[in-house]
Design a protein around this motif. Structure first.
Motif, mmCIF file in Angstrom:
data_model
loop_
_atom_site.group_PDB
_atom_site.id
_atom_site.type_symbol
_atom_site.label_atom_id
_atom_site.label_comp_id
_atom_site.label_asym_id
_atom_site.label_seq_id
_atom_site.Cartn_x
_atom_site.Cartn_y
_atom_site.Cartn_z
ATOM 1 N N SER A 1 -8.221 -5.468 8.483
ATOM 2 C CA SER A 1 -9.566 -5.949 8.821
ATOM 3 C C SER A 1 -10.642 -5.578 7.810
ATOM 4 C CB SER A 1 -9.970 -5.455 10.203
ATOM 5 O OG SER A 1 -10.229 -4.073 10.174
ATOM 6 N N CYS A 2 -10.484 -4.462 7.087
ATOM 7 C CA CYS A 2 -11.621 -4.023 6.268
ATOM 8 C C CYS A 2 -11.666 -4.709 4.898
ATOM 9 C CB CYS A 2 -11.608 -2.503 6.107
ATOM 10 S SG CYS A 2 -10.344 -1.886 4.969
ATOM 11 N N CYS B 1 -2.252 -3.540 2.715
ATOM 12 C CA CYS B 1 -1.707 -2.852 3.892
ATOM 13 C C CYS B 1 -0.857 -3.789 4.740
ATOM 14 C CB CYS B 1 -2.818 -2.227 4.731
ATOM 15 S SG CYS B 1 -3.994 -3.401 5.407
ATOM 16 N N MET C 1 0.838 -1.217 0.000
ATOM 17 C CA MET C 1 0.000 0.000 0.000
ATOM 18 C C MET C 1 0.870 1.264 0.000
ATOM 19 S SD MET C 1 -2.790 1.155 2.829
ATOM 20 C CE MET C 1 -4.157 0.210 2.186
ATOM 21 N N ALA D 1 -6.604 1.219 7.535
ATOM 22 C CA ALA D 1 -5.177 1.554 7.592
ATOM 23 C C ALA D 1 -4.974 3.064 7.570
ATOM 24 C CB ALA D 1 -4.451 0.925 6.401
ATOM 25 N N CYS E 1 -8.568 -2.906 0.720
ATOM 26 C CA CYS E 1 -7.301 -2.593 0.048
ATOM 27 C C CYS E 1 -6.730 -3.800 -0.699
ATOM 28 C CB CYS E 1 -6.288 -2.108 1.074
ATOM 29 S SG CYS E 1 -5.748 -3.404 2.184
ATOM 30 N N LYS F 1 -8.728 2.243 1.072
ATOM 31 C CA LYS F 1 -8.430 1.716 2.402
ATOM 32 C C LYS F 1 -9.400 2.316 3.407
ATOM 33 C CE LYS F 1 -4.881 5.241 3.194
ATOM 34 N NZ LYS F 1 -5.769 6.253 3.671
ATOM 35 N N LEU F 2 -9.598 1.611 4.490
ATOM 36 C CA LEU F 2 -10.364 2.180 5.603
ATOM 37 C C LEU F 2 -9.705 1.929 6.945
ATOM 38 C CD1 LEU F 2 -14.146 1.667 4.729
ATOM 39 C CD2 LEU F 2 -12.983 3.825 5.216
HETATM 40 S S1 FES Z 1 -6.973 -0.941 4.648
HETATM 41 FE FE1 FES Z 1 -8.280 -2.257 5.692
HETATM 42 S S2 FES Z 1 -7.443 -4.229 5.250
HETATM 43 FE FE2 FES Z 1 -6.050 -2.855 4.386
#
Ligand code: FES
Ligand code: SF4
Ligand code: SF4
Ligand code: SF4
Length: 950
Positions: free
Chosen positions: A62-63, A80, A38, A53, A66, A50-51
Motif C-alpha cells: 500500500s505505501c 514487497c 524485497m 511491509a 518499496c 519500506k513502510l
Molecule cells: S513496503 Fe509498502 S508497498 Fe511495499
C-alpha cells in the motif's frame, strides 16, 4: 548505547524447496520460490525502503515506498508484493525511483507531527528512518486538513494509541489478524478519513483486543507504543531469555536500560513463539520489582509470632538446624521438600538432590502432582516416555485437531494463535469440553466442526466410545498397529473396546454427548489424514486422569496418528517449567530422567555420583506429606516457589497440616499464602534475576538469563546450595552450567545437552543424545521409547467418580484459567492485568440461575461436601445446564475450599474438575472467607511488626 535490532526482511520466509536465481543491483542471489524481491534483496544486504511491509505478516503493497524497476518490465512494481523469479534483473536504486519514494514520503510527512526530538519513538521509528533513507529534505505540501489533532486512546494499561502519528499502513490490522488471530482492528473509512479502529470504533480496552501487543510491535511509528517506553525512554541493550509464565515457553528479548527492563519483545527467532507473545509475557513483568517483593530472610518461632529479619547466614543455619533437630526427634523421613515448576531445571535438580542425598529420603514432590502427573504416568506406560510427542510447529501440518479439556487461547495463548492460524487454513476442529471455550465459535473465522459437550467426569466413557467407533467401523490403521505396536496388547484392547457398553449409544446417557455426533467426530479424527490431539487439565485432574491419558494414547496408536509431523498426543503443560521439573526428578519415586528409585543400576549410578547413601524406597507424595503431618510423622517442609496453601485441594486440610508442622521453610519472591504458615522465609529471585533453563510443553530446553541483580542477593539455586552445605551435604557449583553438565552426565535423554549447545542452537528439544545430537522435535518416529520399541495398548474401563451430583448438591463445578491471570495469581495480580480480571467469577447457565433467582453480579454461596465459599455470579450459556465454572486466581475466592480430596487412582492428582455443589444467593462472605481474611490480616501485621523491629 544503541540497541542491537533484529533484522526485518520485509516479508515472511518462503518454505518452498524450489529455488530461483535472480540479479539485484548486479548481484546474483538464489532464494526459495515465493520469496519477495524485497526479502531476496535484504538477504544480500540491500535494504529497499519500506513502510507497510514487515516480515512477520504478509505484504500488502500500500505505501509504494518499496518500488523497484525490473529489466524488460513495465512500471515500478512494489518489491514487497512481487515474487522473485528466475532470471529477473532488478534495480532498487536510481534517480526515478528516488523521486517516487521522496514523493511518497513527502505526503506522509506533511500529515505527521514533526516532534521527532520529543517523540517516544525517536531513534526507533521507521518513518524517521525512511525519511532519512530517501533523502527527504523539504515538504512542499501544506495540507488544509490533517490528523494532527486526533485524540489519543490511553485505555490500555500497557500501550497507548496516538492516531495523530498513524500513517494507515495497516501493519497493526494485519498483525492482529494474521499473527494473533483476534481481528480486533479494522481500517475504518476511506481516503483521507481512513483510520485504525478497534472493533466498532471502540477504545482498545472496550474492544475485542486481548492486549497481545502484536500490533504495537508491528507499528512502524509511535502510534502504538508501549507506555513503559514513553515513561522511561528507549532501551539500550537486549538480552534473550524465556518467559516465566506458561508452558509455551516464549523466547523474549528483555530490552533494558541498565538493569531496568523497559520492554519485553518476543524474539523473532524464538522456536516456540516465532516473535509472538501474549499479554502476560510481553507486558506483565512489573511484579518482578513490585513493592511486595521480599528481599530479606526472616525467621520466627511460631506462626503466631512476628517475623524477624536476619542475615542469610542466620536464616540458613537456623533452617538447617531445625530440620536436623526434627530428623533427630522424629526420624530421617520426617522432613521433605516441594520443588517448583516456576524454577529453573538446575534449581529443581539440586533441590531434589538435596532431599535425596542431604535429607536422606525421597520425600520430594512437585506441583505437577496436582496437574500433569497422570500425563507422566499414562504416556510413560503406553509410549515409554512421559512427555508430549510433537513440537508446536507440527500443528501447521495437522488436518484434524482434537482439543480435549484445554483452552489454548486462554491457557497457552501463543500456541492458541498458531492453532487458530492452522484452523483458518482449513484444518478441522473437534472440541471436547463441558464448556464452550473460545475456539468453539468465539474466535473469528474459526468454528468447531464438533463440540462434544460432555458432562464433567465422563472423559473415559467418551474416549472409549471414540475407540469403539474406530474399532467397530474398521477405521484402524492396521499397518501402523502391526509394525509399531505390541500386538498382544492391541488384541486385548480391541476386544475390550468393541464391547457394547463402550459404544456411543451406550455411553450417551453417561456423557450427555449424542451418539451420532460422537460417531461423526470419531470418524473425522480417524479418517481426516493427520489427526493431532491437544489436551489439558480437563483430562488429567480427574479420578481417572491417568486412564484418560491412556485412552487418548490408545486412539492415537489405533489410528496411526503418531511418529510424524502433524499428528501426535500433546499435553499442554501449564507452568513454564512443569515439564522440566518432572524431568529433573521431582517425583518421590523417580530420579532425574524418570528412572525408578528402586532400579539397582540407577540407584548405584546416583549413589556413586552424589557420594551419598540413597534410599531406594519411594518417598511421600504431597497429599501423603499432609496426612503424615496430621499424624505427627512429617514435621519439616522446604517449599520452594509453590503456593500449596492456595493451590492444593481441600485447602482446610492443607492449612491444618501446615499448622501441625514444626518447621515450614518457604522460599519465594512474595510472602505467599504458604508463607503465612512458615517459620523460615528465604527470599527468592524472579526469572529476570537468574541464569538457568526452562523446558516447555514441547520438551524444548530454553535459556533463562539474568538481566538484573537478584534483589535479595542470591539466585534460588545458590540458596538451596547454602542450605545443603549447612545441612552437611556439600555442594560447590559456581554456575548453573555446571549443574546442567551433571544432569547431562547422569541422564541419558539429556546426554547431549550443554549450555554451549543451547547458546549455539537457541534451544534444544530432548531427547538429545548421540542418536539425536541436536534434539528431537518429534518423538517415536521409528519406534516407541519403550524397552521393546512397541506402543502398548492398555484397557481403560470407565469407573464413574464417587463425586456425583445429588439432590443436595445438584450442580457440577469445574475450573479453568483466564488469559490475563496466571495460576494462583501471585505474579499477575501484582500487575495491571487486573484491569481485565480483578476477581474470580462463577459462571452459571441462565436456567440454573433463574431457578435460584441469581443474576449476573449477585453474590452466590457455593457449597460442596468439602466446604463453602462465596463468589460473584456471571450468568452465561457458555456453560451447559447443570454445570458451573470458575477460575482460581485469587486466594480469597477459596476455590479449593470446595474441591474434595478425591484423586487420580494412579498418581493422586486431585479431581479439581468435578465437584458437586449447590448454589444459592447470599449477601455475605462464607465463614471460611471471613476466617481467612482475619488470618491473612494478622499475618500481614506480624510481617509489619517484624519489619518495623528490624
Ligand atoms: S513496503 Fe509498502 S508497498 Fe511495499
Ligand atoms: S494488542 Fe493484539 S489483540 Fe489487541 S489489537 Fe493489538 S494485535 Fe490485536
Ligand atoms: S497504528 Fe501504526 S501500524 Fe497501525 S496503521 Fe497506524 S502506523 Fe500503521
Ligand atoms: S504464551 Fe505463555 S510463554 Fe508465551 S508470552 Fe504468554 S505466558 Fe509467556
Amino acid at each position: 548505547m544503541s540497541i542491537n535490532k533484529e533484522q526485518d526482511f520485509g516479508t515472511p520466509v518462503s518454505t518452498s524447496s524450489q529455488l530461483v536465481t535472480l540479479e539485484i543491483d548486479g548481484f546474483k542471489v538464489t532464494v526459495p520460490e515465493g520469496t519477495s524481491i524485497m526479502r531476496a534483496a535484504a538477504s544480500i544486504g540491500i535494504d529497499i525502503p519500506k513502510l507497510c511491509a514487515t516480515d512477520s505478516i504478509e505484504p500488502f503493497g500500500s505505501c509504494r515506498l518499496c518500488v523497484v524497476q525490473i529489466e524488460g518490465g513495465r512500471g515500478m512494481p512494489a518489491s514487497c508484493t512481487t515474487p522473485a523469479a528466475e532470471g529477473l534483473k532488478v534495480v532498487t536504486q536510481n534517480q526515478k525511483l528516488a523521486e517516487v519514494r521522496r514523493g511518497v514520503m513527502e505526503l506522509y510527512i506533511s500529515d505527521h507531527p514533526l516532534d521527532c526530538l520529543t517523540c517516544s519513538a525517536n531513534g526507533d521509528c521507521e518513518l524517521q528512518d525512511m525519511a532519512g533513507a530517501v533523502g527527504l529534505r523539504e515538504v512542499r505540501y501544506n495540507p488544509i486538513e490533517t490528523h494532527l489533532d486526533a485524540v489519543k486512546d490511553e485505555s490500555n494499561p500497557y500501550f497507548s494509541f496516538d492516531p495523530s502519528k498513524c500513517i494507515v499502513c495497516s501493519r497493526c490490522v494485519r498483525a492482529c489478524e494474521e499473527t494473533q488471530g483476534t481481528f480486533a482492528l479494522t481500517i475504518d473509512g476511506r481516503g483521507f478519513d481512513s483510520k485504525v479502529s478497534p472493533s466498532q470504533n471502540q477504545s482498545f480496552m472496550d474492544s475485542e483486543c486481548v492486549s497481545c501487543g502484536a500490533c504495537v510491535q508491528a507499528c512502524p511509528t509511535a502510534t502504538l507504543m508501549e507506555k513503559s517506553v514513553i515513561d522511561h525512554g528507549q532501551p539500550e541493550h537486549a538480552i534473550i531469555t524465556t518467559c516465566a509464565y506458561c508452558g509455551v515457553g516464549c523466547s523474549f528479548r528483555a530490552e533494558m536500560k541498565g538493569e531496568q527492563v523497559i520492554r519485553m519483545v518476543p524474539n523473532k527467532n524464538g522456536q516456540a513463539n516465532h516473535g509472538h507473545s501474549c499479554v502476560k509475557g510481553r507486558f506483565a513483568f512489573g511484579y518482578a520489582t513490585h513493592k511486595d517483593r521480599m528481599t530479606k530472610p526472616m525467621i520466627r518461632p511460631t506462626i503466631k509470632d512476628a517475623w524477624q529479619e536476619v542475615s542469610w547466614e542466620v536464616a540458613i543455619n537456623h533452617a538447617a538446624s531445625k530440620l536436623r533437630r526434627i530428623q533427630a526427634k522424629y526420624g530421617k523421613d520426617a522432613i521433605g521438600g516441594i520443588t517448583s515448576s516456576r524454577c529453573t531445571n538446575e534449581e529443581v535438580y539440586i533441590m531434589q538432590k538435596l532431599i535425596r542425598a542431604g535429607f536422606g529420603n525421597n520425600n520430594v514432590d512437585t506441583c505437577a502432582r496436582v496437574c500433569h502427573s497422570p500425563t507422566g504416568y499414562g504416556l510413560k506406560q503406553t509410549f515409554g516416555e512421559s512427555s508430549g510427542t510433537q513440537d508446536f510447529d507440527s500443528v501447521m501440518k495437522a488436518d484434524v485437531i482434537m482439543v480435549i479439556g484445554a483452552n489454548p487461547t486462554d491457557g497457552h495463548p501463543v500456541f492458541g494463535s498458531q492453532m487458530k492460524k492452522r484452523l483458518r487454513q482449513g484444518a478441522k476442529l473437534i472440541v471436547i469440553d463441558p464448556r464452550e471455550i473460545d475456539l468453539v465459535k468465539n474466535s473469528p473465522h474459526v468454528q468447531a466442526d464438533h463440540h462434544l459437550k460432555l458432562r464433567p467426569g465422563t472423559n473415559v466413557a467418551l474416549v472409549n466410545a471414540i475407540g469403539h467407533v474406530i474399532v467397530t467401523e474398521q477405521l484402524i490403521s492396521e499397518a501402523f498397529v502391526k509394525e509399531r505396536c505390541d500386538i498382544a496388547s492391541f488384541a486385548k484392547w480391541e476386544t475390550f473396546i468393541a464391547q457394547e457398553h463402550n459404544s456411543p449409544e451406550a455411553t450417551e446417557s453417561v456423557t450427555g454427548v449424542p451418539a451420532t455426533e460422537l460417531r461423526a467426530a470419531a470418524r473425522l479424527y480417524a479418517t481426516g489424514n493427520n489427526g493431532a490431539i491437544y489436551y489439558g487439565l480437563g483430562v488429567t485432574e480427574h479420578s481417572q486422569g491417568s486412564t484418560m491419558v491412556i485412552g487418548i494414547a490408545n486412539i492415537a496408536m489405533a489410528t496411526g496418528n503418531l511418529g510424524r509431523d502433524g499428528v501426535g498426543v500433546n499435553p499442554l503443560r501449564g507452568q513454564n517449567n512443569v515439564q522440566g521439573s518432572c524431568d529433573m526428578g521431582s517425583f518421590p519415586h523417580e530420579f532425574p530422567g524418570y528412572r525408578h528409585v528402586s532400579d539397582p543400576d540407577t540407584h548405584q549410578l546416583f549413589e556413586a555420583a552424589w557420594h551419598a547413601e540413597l534410599s531406594n524406597e519411594p518417598g511421600l507424595r504431597i497429599p501423603n506429606m499432609f496426612d503424615a503431618a496430621m499424624d505427627k510423622n512429617f514435621m519439616g517442609l522446604y517449599c520452594e516457589g509453590e503456593d500449596i496453601a492456595q493451590s492444593d485441594p481441600d485447602i482446610q486440610h492443607v492449612h491444618a497440616a501446615l499448622r501441625a508442622m514444626e518447621c515450614v521453610i518457604v522460599q519465594d519472591i512474595f510472602l505467599n499464602e504458604t508463607a503465612k504458615f512458615a517459620h523460615v522465609f528465604l527470599p527468592g529471585a524472579s526469572f529476570l534475576e537468574k541464569n538457568g533453563t526452562f523446558t516447555n510443553a514441547e520438551r524444548r530446553i530454553s535459556p533463562v538469563r539474568k538481566v538484573m541483580t537478584p534483589l535479595a542477593g542470591y539466585q534460588d539455586w545458590e540458596v538451596t546450595q547454602m542450605l545443603s552445605n549447612a545441612m552437611g551435604y556439600p555442594m560447590n557449583y559456581s554456575h548453573p552450567s555446571e549443574i546442567m553438565a551433571e544432569i547431562a552426565s547422569l541422564t541419558p535423554t539429556f546426554a547431549g545437552v550443554s549450555y554451549e549447545k543451547i547458546d549455539e542452537l537457541g534451544s534444544i528439544q530432548w531427547p538429545c543424545y548421540d542418536k539425536a545430537s541436536v534434539g528431537t522435535p518429534i518423538m517415536h518416529e521409528d519406534s516407541f521409547m519403550r524397552d521393546n520399541g512397541k506402543g502398548l495398548f492398555m484397557l481403560t474401563e470407565y469407573v464413574p467418580t464417587i463425586e456425583r451430583s445429588s439432590r443436595k448438591f445438584p450442580l457440577l463445578l469445574t475450573t479453568g484459567r483466564i488469559l490475563s491471570q496466571y495460576n494462583v495469581g501471585a505474579q499477575t495480580r501484582r500487575t495491571e492485568n487486573n484491569a481485565w480480571h480483578a476477581e474470580d467469577l462463577l459462571e452459571i447457565h441462565p436456567h440454573d440461575a433463574e431457578d435460584r433467582g441469581v443474576k449476573t453480579d449477585d453474590w452466590v454461596g457455593i457449597k460442596s461436601r468439602a466446604g463453602e465459599t462465596v463468589l460473584r455470579a456471571l450468568v452465561t450459556d457458555r456453560v451447559q445446564p447443570g454445570v458451573v465454572y470458575t477460575t482460581f486466581h485469587f486466594p480469597e475466592s477459596g476455590a479449593n475450599v470446595i474441591t474434595t480430596d478425591n484423586s487420580d487412582w494412579a498418581t493422586n492428582c486431585p479431581e479439581y474438575k468435578v465437584t458437586a455443589v449447590q448454589i444459592s444467593k447470599v449477601n455475605q462472605p462464607s465463614e471460611w472467607q471471613e476466617k481467612y481474611q482475619a488470618f491473612s490480616e494478622k499475618q500481614l501485621d506480624l510481617l509489619e511488626q517484624g519489619l518495623s523491629n528490624g
